[in-house]
Every structure is written in structure tokens, then in C-alpha cells.
Design an enzyme around this catalytic site. Structure first.
Site: not given
Length: 279
Positions: A263, A125, A95, A12, A163, A40, A219-220
Site C-alpha cells: 500500500s 478483508e 483487489c 501492487c 491474501t 491502509h 497495514s497488515s
């Protein structure tokens, strides 16, 4: 076997911005350090290290006069103060969507509300969101869903959300709070790009024989994509690289879908897609 890519997938704006800022810091200063992994994605973090962008655990681990780069997930205000106190150059690669969520958490706290953060406890985060609210003097609760809500919530409540969470998770918490009749203000800080990727992945997973989700296991947003795909397609596989793909997974498949977390850079997606097309 046909390989179909989700309409929205991969890195992104916030991730690409962080990568660009980190690499520029190396070009300008010769050495850069990120407090925790910049993003991540283990493969990308390893590539950054080769370029001179090294991940460290704390400000104390920064050697010499290198530039400190704040990772895309953001950090707590206290960490930023520590960097400033050391007199180190700072590049803030948080971000913009995360920064907006941090401001929302602080705003809710300044209004005297009990801040409820919908997200994954312990995620960097979320830790930043909690710290921003607490610095503004508010009690804070981190919840993954309605069952995590405290039995008692005194005073007005403000809700902010990690987010990369799903809208469904936010809606479930809000509905539970509304049932209690609390005075409520909700800040929907879910990133639009995250929502796009989730909706595109769900739509594709319902139309294919198997799904391959590409991205870091830490990575969530990628693991959440894998969960969403698995709900619609039982033959869903989460991989970080083409080397992990077992052709037996796809035996008898006519159409395979591909998606990737926010990511995951384009070259990783292309590498997996190319291998799948060759099977």
C-alpha cells in the site's frame, strides 16, 4: 552509506487499481466516498481526501449523491446490498486477488465444509471472507495459527487464507489439520505479489546492516514485512514517512536496505531513500 532497495517493494497492482478507480470516480461524479480507508496508508488517504475522495464508516455517512467506492480490501455482501438499496452509484475497487479469495470462501461453504480462514481477526478483508462463507451457510473459524483451531471440527473442512498472510502461516494450519485426519480442501489465496515482497525483503534483510520498512502502521502486509525483516536483521525500523527516521538508528551502518508494503506508493519510497542517501 549505501542504500539498497528490495527487488520487489511498494504498491501492487490491486492498490494502484483502487487508487485509479477512486480518482476517476471523482473526475466523473465530483465526489466519492470509500467505506473505510481505500488502502491502509494514512498519508495516501489524506491526499485522496484533498482530491475529493472521503473515507466514511458506513453507507449512512454518505452525503448527497456521491459515488461509493468499495475499498481494495473488499466489503461484506451485506454492505454491497446496502449501497444498492440506497440507489447510490457504486465503483468496486476490491483487489482482484481479494475477490478471488471471497469466491473461494463461498465455494468451500457451498460444498458443505466448515470454513477455516487463516488470517487476522477483525481485518476488513477477513471480515469479508467470513461473511461470504457464512452467507453460503457454512460455520466459519478465523485462525492466526494452529493454536487457534477449534478443538472439534465436524464434517469436511475447507481452508482459505487472507491474501497478505505468509505461506508459513498457512502451512502450519494445514499441517495441524492434516494431523487430525480431517477431510480437507485448501485454497491457497495468498497474493503472489505479497509473496514476492516477503521473499525479497527476507533476502535483503540478511545481507544489510539495517532495514527500513515503509508503509502504514495499520497495514497488515507492511507490519508483516517488518516482522520478516526483523527476524533476519535486528536493526529493522518501520516508518510511514522520512520525518520519522532517526539518523542514530543507522550509526555505523555501511549498507541499509529499503522495502515497502503493497500500500506504499513510489513517491513515499523515493522520499525515504533520498533522505537515507543524504545521511
Amino acid at each position: 552509506m549505501k542504500v539498497v532497495r528490495a527487488a520487489y517493494a511498494g504498491a501492487c497492482y490491486g492498490v494502484q487499481r483502487a487508487l485509479d478507480l477512486a480518482l476517476k470516480a471523482v473526475e466523473d461524479g465530483g465526489c466519492a466516498y470509500t467505506l473505510g480507508p481505500l488502502i491502509h496508508n494514512p498519508q495516501v488517504v489524506a491526499q485522496l481526501a484533498e482530491c475529493g475522495v472521503r473515507a466514511v464508516d458506513s453507507v449512512e455517512d454518505v452525503a448527497g449523491a456521491g459515488t461509493v467506492v468499495i475499498r481494495s480490501h473488499g466489503v461484506t455482501p451485506e454492505v454491497k446490498r446496502s449501497v444498492a438499496a440506497c440507489g447510490l452509484p457504486l465503483v468496486d475497487a476490491t483487489c482482484p486477488h481479494v475477490a478471488r479469495a471471497q469466491r473461494a470462501a463461498a465455494d468451500l461453504a457451498e460444498q458443505g465444509r466448515h470454513v477455516v480462514v487463516v488470517g487476522e481477526a477483525g481485518h476488513p478483508e477477513v471480515e469479508g471472507l467470513v461473511a461470504c462463507a457464512r452467507e453460503a451457510g457454512a460455520p466459519v473459524s478465523v485462525v492466526a495459527g494452529p493454536d487457534d483451531l477449534p478443538e472439534t471440527l465436524e464434517g469436511p473442512v475447507g481452508v482459505v487464507v487472507q491474501t497478505t498472510q505468509t505461506r508459513e502461516a498457512l502451512d502450519a494450519v494445514v499441517a495441524a489439520l492434516e494431523e487430525r485426519g480431517v477431510q480437507l480442501l485448501v485454497k491457497n489465496t495468498i497474493c503472489f505479489a505479497t509473496r514476492q515482497r516477503q521473499e525479497a525483503a527476507a533476502a535483503l534483510a540478511g545481507e544489510v546492516d539495517a532495514m527500513v520498512v515503509i508503509g502504514g502502521r495499520n497495514s497488515s502486509n507492511t507490519t508483516r514485512l517488518a516482522d520478516i525483516c526483523a527476524a533476519a536483521c535486528s536493526r529493522t525500523h518501520h516508518v510511514e514517512s522520512p520525518d520519522e527516521i532517526d539518523p542514530a538508528w543507522l550509526a555505523g551502518c555501511a549498507v541499509v536496505g529499503v522495502t515497502a508494503g503493497a500500500s506504499t506508493p513510489e513517491e513515499q519510497i523515493e522520499a525515504v531513500a533520498t533522505l537515507l542517501e543524504a545521511l
